[in-house]
Design a protein around this motif. Structure first.
Motif, PDB file in Angstrom:
ATOM      1  N   PHE A 207       0.940  -1.135   0.496  1.00 39.62           N
ATOM      2  CA  PHE A 207      -0.253  -0.260   0.261  1.00 39.62           C
ATOM      3  C   PHE A 207       1.080   0.804  -0.318  1.00 39.62           C
ATOM      4  CE2 PHE A 207      -2.364  -3.353   2.538  1.00 39.62           C
ATOM      5  CZ  PHE A 207      -3.191  -3.857   1.003  1.00 39.62           C
ATOM      6  N   GLY A 208       1.663   1.017   0.980  1.00 42.10           N
ATOM      7  CA  GLY A 208       3.124   2.180   1.061  1.00 42.10           C
ATOM      8  C   GLY A 208       3.820   2.467  -0.569  1.00 42.10           C
ATOM      9  N   VAL A 209       3.231   1.368  -1.460  1.00 45.36           N
ATOM     10  CA  VAL A 209       4.402   1.998  -2.653  1.00 45.36           C
ATOM     11  C   VAL A 209       3.169   2.282  -3.845  1.00 45.36           C
ATOM     12  CG1 VAL A 209       4.931   0.531  -5.154  1.00 45.36           C
ATOM     13  CG2 VAL A 209       6.035  -0.180  -2.313  1.00 45.36           C
ATOM     14  N   VAL A 210       2.086   2.338  -3.819  1.00 45.91           N
ATOM     15  CA  VAL A 210       1.173   2.981  -4.472  1.00 45.91           C
ATOM     16  C   VAL A 210       0.555   4.207  -3.831  1.00 45.91           C
ATOM     17  CG1 VAL A 210      -1.562   2.721  -5.400  1.00 45.91           C
ATOM     18  CG2 VAL A 210      -0.351   0.293  -4.785  1.00 45.91           C
ATOM     19  N   ALA A 211       0.691   4.266  -2.917  1.00 45.80           N
ATOM     20  CA  ALA A 211       0.993   6.176  -2.060  1.00 45.80           C
ATOM     21  C   ALA A 211       1.811   6.644  -3.058  1.00 45.80           C
ATOM     22  CB  ALA A 211       0.769   5.517  -0.620  1.00 45.80           C
ATOM     23  N   ALA A 212       3.103   6.079  -3.367  1.00 45.82           N
ATOM     24  CA  ALA A 212       4.286   6.238  -3.641  1.00 45.82           C
ATOM     25  C   ALA A 212       4.054   6.416  -5.046  1.00 45.82           C
ATOM     26  CB  ALA A 212       5.606   5.500  -2.853  1.00 45.82           C
ATOM     27  N   ILE A 213       3.852   6.391  -5.183  1.00 47.59           N
ATOM     28  CA  ILE A 213       3.555   5.990  -6.658  1.00 47.59           C
ATOM     29  C   ILE A 213       2.676   7.456  -6.925  1.00 47.59           C
ATOM     30  CG2 ILE A 213       3.025   5.037  -9.096  1.00 47.59           C
ATOM     31  CD1 ILE A 213       4.263   2.103  -7.990  1.00 47.59           C
ATOM     32  N   LEU A 214       1.835   7.070  -6.830  1.00 48.56           N
ATOM     33  CA  LEU A 214       0.920   8.123  -6.752  1.00 48.56           C
ATOM     34  C   LEU A 214       1.559   9.406  -6.691  1.00 48.56           C
ATOM     35  CD1 LEU A 214      -2.667   6.820  -4.916  1.00 48.56           C
ATOM     36  CD2 LEU A 214      -2.277   7.127  -8.069  1.00 48.56           C
ATOM     37  N   MET A 215       2.000   9.344  -5.332  1.00 43.74           N
ATOM     38  CA  MET A 215       2.850  10.997  -5.284  1.00 43.74           C
ATOM     39  C   MET A 215       3.475  11.481  -5.884  1.00 43.74           C
ATOM     40  SD  MET A 215       2.608  11.076  -1.338  1.00 43.74           S
ATOM     41  CE  MET A 215       3.363  12.267  -0.674  1.00 43.74           C
ATOM     42  N   VAL A 216       4.020  10.688  -6.848  1.00 50.93           N
ATOM     43  CA  VAL A 216       5.899  11.022  -7.550  1.00 50.93           C
ATOM     44  C   VAL A 216       4.754  11.855  -8.775  1.00 50.93           C
ATOM     45  CG1 VAL A 216       7.375   9.859  -9.061  1.00 50.93           C
ATOM     46  CG2 VAL A 216       7.138   9.084  -6.684  1.00 50.93           C
ATOM     47  N   LEU A 217       3.825  10.652  -9.187  1.00 50.78           N
ATOM     48  CA  LEU A 217       2.791  11.479 -10.797  1.00 50.78           C
ATOM     49  C   LEU A 217       2.293  12.546 -10.672  1.00 50.78           C
ATOM     50  CD1 LEU A 217       1.236   8.043 -10.849  1.00 50.78           C
ATOM     51  CD2 LEU A 217       3.183   9.108 -12.599  1.00 50.78           C
ATOM     52  N   ILE A 218       1.819  12.955  -8.909  1.00 52.67           N
ATOM     53  CA  ILE A 218       1.278  14.007  -8.949  1.00 52.67           C
ATOM     54  C   ILE A 218       2.372  15.472  -9.015  1.00 52.67           C
ATOM     55  CG2 ILE A 218       0.254  15.906  -7.266  1.00 52.67           C
ATOM     56  CD1 ILE A 218      -1.534  13.354  -6.539  1.00 52.67           C
ATOM     57  N   GLY A 219       3.302  14.849  -8.415  1.00 48.87           N
ATOM     58  CA  GLY A 219       4.714  15.834  -8.629  1.00 48.87           C
ATOM     59  C   GLY A 219       4.900  15.983  -9.844  1.00 48.87           C
ATOM     60  N   TRP A 220       5.389  14.693 -10.430  1.00 53.16           N
ATOM     61  CA  TRP A 220       5.185  15.125 -12.096  1.00 53.16           C
ATOM     62  C   TRP A 220       5.082  16.362 -12.655  1.00 53.16           C
ATOM     63  CZ3 TRP A 220       6.526   9.909 -15.179  1.00 53.16           C
ATOM     64  CH2 TRP A 220       6.606  10.000 -16.262  1.00 53.16           C
ATOM     65  N   VAL A 221       3.749  15.954 -12.784  1.00 49.69           N
ATOM     66  CA  VAL A 221       2.356  16.854 -13.424  1.00 49.69           C
ATOM     67  C   VAL A 221       3.142  18.168 -12.739  1.00 49.69           C
ATOM     68  CG1 VAL A 221      -0.006  17.731 -13.968  1.00 49.69           C
ATOM     69  CG2 VAL A 221       1.398  14.832 -13.854  1.00 49.69           C
ATOM     70  N   LEU A 222       3.596  18.761 -11.439  1.00 49.72           N
ATOM     71  CA  LEU A 222       3.567  20.270 -11.327  1.00 49.72           C
ATOM     72  C   LEU A 222       4.622  20.498 -11.227  1.00 49.72           C
ATOM     73  CD1 LEU A 222       1.092  19.959  -7.983  1.00 49.72           C
ATOM     74  CD2 LEU A 222       0.981  20.601  -9.770  1.00 49.72           C
ATOM     75  N   GLU A 223       5.714  19.438 -11.700  1.00 55.09           N
ATOM     76  CA  GLU A 223       7.290  20.420 -11.772  1.00 55.09           C
ATOM     77  C   GLU A 223       7.793  20.616 -12.914  1.00 55.09           C
ATOM     78  OE1 GLU A 223       8.132  22.042  -9.609  1.00 55.09           O
ATOM     79  OE2 GLU A 223       6.319  21.471  -8.212  1.00 55.09           O
ATOM     80  N   GLN A 224       7.736  19.197 -13.913  1.00 53.21           N
ATOM     81  CA  GLN A 224       7.945  19.179 -14.705  1.00 53.21           C
ATOM     82  C   GLN A 224       8.511  20.124 -15.729  1.00 53.21           C
ATOM     83  OE1 GLN A 224       6.750  18.353 -18.325  1.00 53.21           O
ATOM     84  NE2 GLN A 224       5.287  19.306 -17.866  1.00 53.21           N
TER      85      GLN A 224
END
Length: 452
Positions: A207-224
């Motif tokens: 579950f932690g891995v899923v949460a981490a992936i979601l957080m990375v994807l959100i940050g990727w969209v905002l910061e790329q």
């Protein structure tokens, strides 16, 4: 005096590690007294927040003990927990001794900024998370300090410097905040698994891995977009820097020793990390230095350099035991008997961590109190996993949103940026987008849990 105190703290770390191996509660409590004594004697060297939190914790503990609200067993647990959390940070922090021995770590930004610009955010976030699993707060020291030096050497100033800081360091901070979700070396995992022996890191990991992936994807969209601008000023590194292979071997060795300890002794992964990190680090230092005293002096100095964080951890552990002991054990008993009640407890627990962090109560303090309440709730029939997953997610969010947290304060100090800007302006939108997504994930865990 400072020299004596650093040896006392180092001795306390060793005492706690021995107590863990022997499963000796009294020896662990002795280590806790050694830590608290050292922090009180050296209180003048502590930062204001660490000093205040330690005094408050001891006053609360003494007051409750004087009223008879705490028995001897709870006082013993307070001292033992203070030792465990201080030693946890001190032992893992030994890995920082390797930083100054590897050029690849000193030039880490040139290494990470190579490759396609669009991949820079996830690369920074994931590498920061990976490094932080062994360096803990040393990762923030490493990335923040080396970036400040890199910008100074290249004469990057003004708006361009701000873009570098916002894109590079905010991704590093968010990567550091992923550690509670995926790493066995996280203090959040250590707290939860210590209070709840039936809970393991492997249960939290999917579950932690899923949460981490979601957080990375959100940050990727905002910061790329910002990373594209920064990438035009980078200096690419060709080939492998000296020492890269040796560093990778040492990190692999640490995790191999950890796995061996877990498999052969039955230790929790967090305890295995406390034993393997300083052992591998000290053996490597001895091999390089060829002398025992220089290695011991460097190690003791490194441990004492984390006195503020260790004092905060010790104080949080003491507060956790004291406050959880006076909260009625049956206050939530009826609520946690239903699936909806478990989800409500999970959500409230998750939101408490960032909310209290915003007003200066750091997440380890809040989690220590929450974790102290969980054993009784589990005994009343509460499904543990949804609440535990929610708490590590809340801990992760709190690490980004706390203006008083060590990671945000380190980034603020090195970047010469207000910690309020870092916590709220740079991370506020990210948190607002991530929170509903993570609440949905928590609801799914609560729905799935009875079928585990």
């Amino acid at each position: 005096m400072s020299g004596m105190l650093q040896w006392l703290v180092s001795l306390a770390v060793v005492t706690e590690l021995v107590a863990i191996c022997l499963e000796h509660r009294l020896l662990s409590a002795l280590a806790g007294l050694m830590f608290v004594t050292a922090f009180l004697i050296g209180a003048g060297r502590l930062q204001g927040y660490a000093r205040m939190l330690l005094v408050v914790a001891l006053v609360v503990l003494a007051g409750l003990a004087w009223r008879g609200s705490l028995d001897n067993e709870q006082l013993l647990k307070a001292a033992s927990d203070a030792a465990f959390y201080s030693a946890f940070l001190g032992s893992l922090g030994m890995m920082q001794c390797l930083v100054r021995r590897f050029e690849v770590l000193r030039r880490i930004h040139d290494v990470l900024l190579g490759g396609k610009p669009i991949l820079l955010y996830p690369k920074y976030a994931l590498v920061s998370c990976g490094v932080a699993t062994v360096l803990s707060f040393g990762m923030m020291n490493l990335l923040c300090g080396s970036l400040s030096e890199t910008l100074r050497e290249r004469g990057i100033t003004g708006e361009s410097r701000l873009q570098w800081l916002r894109s590079v360091l905010i991704s590093a901070l968010r990567g550091f905040a992923l550690v509670p979700l995926v790493a066995p070396t996280s203090v959040a995992v250590a707290i939860l698994t210590r209070e709840l022996p039936q809970l393991s890191w492997s249960q939290l990991l999917p579950f932690g891995v899923v949460a981490a992936i979601l957080m990375v994807l959100i940050g990727w969209v905002l910061e790329q977009r910002r990373f594209r601008e920064v990438s035009s000023e980078r200096i690419a590194v060709e080939g492998w820097l000296p020492g890269t292979g040796r560093l990778l071997f040492l990190i692999l060795l640490v995790f191999t020793v950890m796995a061996g300890l877990v498999a052969t002794t039955g230790f929790k992964v967090s305890v295995a990390a406390m034993l393997s990190v300083p052992t591998v680090t000290l053996v490597y230092m001895l091999w390089q230095e060829r002398g025992l005293m220089p290695v011991l002096k460097e190690g003791a100095g490194q441990v004492w350099g984390m006195q503020n964080e260790m004092a905060i951890f010790a104080a949080s552990a003491i507060l956790g035991v004291a406050l959880s002991a006076v909260i009625p054990a049956d206050a939530l008993a009826g609520l946690v008997a239903t699936g909806g009640g478990v989800f409500l407890v999970a959500v409230v627990g998750m939101l408490m961590l960032p909310m209290f962090s915003m007003i200066g109560i750091i997440p380890i303090t809040v989690l220590s109190v929450q974790a102290g309440l969980l054993p009784q709730l589990v005994a009343e029939g509460m499904e543990l996993l949804p609440v535990a997953v929610a708490l590590v997610i809340g801990f992760s969010l709190a690490m980004m949103l706390s203006p008083f947290g060590p990671s945000v304060m380190l980034l603020s100090r090195f970047g010469q940026i207000s910690r309020w800007v870092v916590a709220f302006r740079w991370n506020g939108l990210f948190a607002l987008i991530a929170l509903p997504v993570l609440l949905v994930l928590t609801a799914l865990v609560a729905w799935l849990a009875p079928g585990q």
